[in-house]
Design an enzyme around this catalytic site. Structure first.
Site: not given
Ligand code: THU
Length: 131
Positions: A54, A90
């Site tokens: 995000e 985020c």
């Molecule tokens: N992650 C995201 O990219 N967005 C989210 O809304 C939740 C978590 C990613 C961060 C990390 O690379 C992986 O998911 C595990 O937490």
């Protein structure tokens, strides 16, 4: 509903660099004029430096000088049976770079989704109006 969007998110998910968590996340921000910005999570051996999908998408949108009110929605897909729920960091960046009523669409890997808004997922939002 949102079938095309889900398919596009699945394509973006392939860009995820997530060798540590193996949790692939994709984000598509759609503007009211139809333009889109994408993001995927980009991880790092120093785990604290992992970037969420995000924020990757929102930062690109901001650098393209897009205004908060020009965004129609932000959508996100996670690699889980559970519908993905954006992390707290985020959500705070959404409050800064989107509008409180911007639609947030959250998917699971089967294409099920929930729709909310920035304020819906971050109530009692801390914004510049408090400063
Ligand atoms: N992650 C995201 O990219 N967005 C989210 O809304 C939740 C978590 C990613 C961060 C990390 O690379 C992986 O998911 C595990 O937490």
């Amino acid at each position: 509903m949102h079938k095309e969007l889900f398919k596009k998110l699945q394509e973006v998910q392939k860009l995820s660099y997530s060798p540590y968590s193996h949790f692939r996340v994709a984000c598509i921000i759609k503007l009211k004029n139809g333009k889109e910005f994408i993001g995927a999570n980009i991880e790092n051996a120093a785990y604290g430096e992992c970037l969420c999908a995000e924020r990757v998408a929102m930062v690109q949108m901001k650098l393209a000088q897009i205004k908060n009110e020009d965004v129609e929605y932000l959508s996100v897909l996670g690699d889980s049976d559970e519908i993905v729920s954006p992390c707290g960091s985020c959500r705070q960046v959404m409050a800064e770079l989107l509008s409180l009523d911007t639609k947030i669409i959250m998917f699971n890997r089967s294409g099920e989704y929930i729709e909310s808004t920035v304020e819906g997922i971050l109530p009692y939002t801390f914004t510049k109006s408090a400063l």
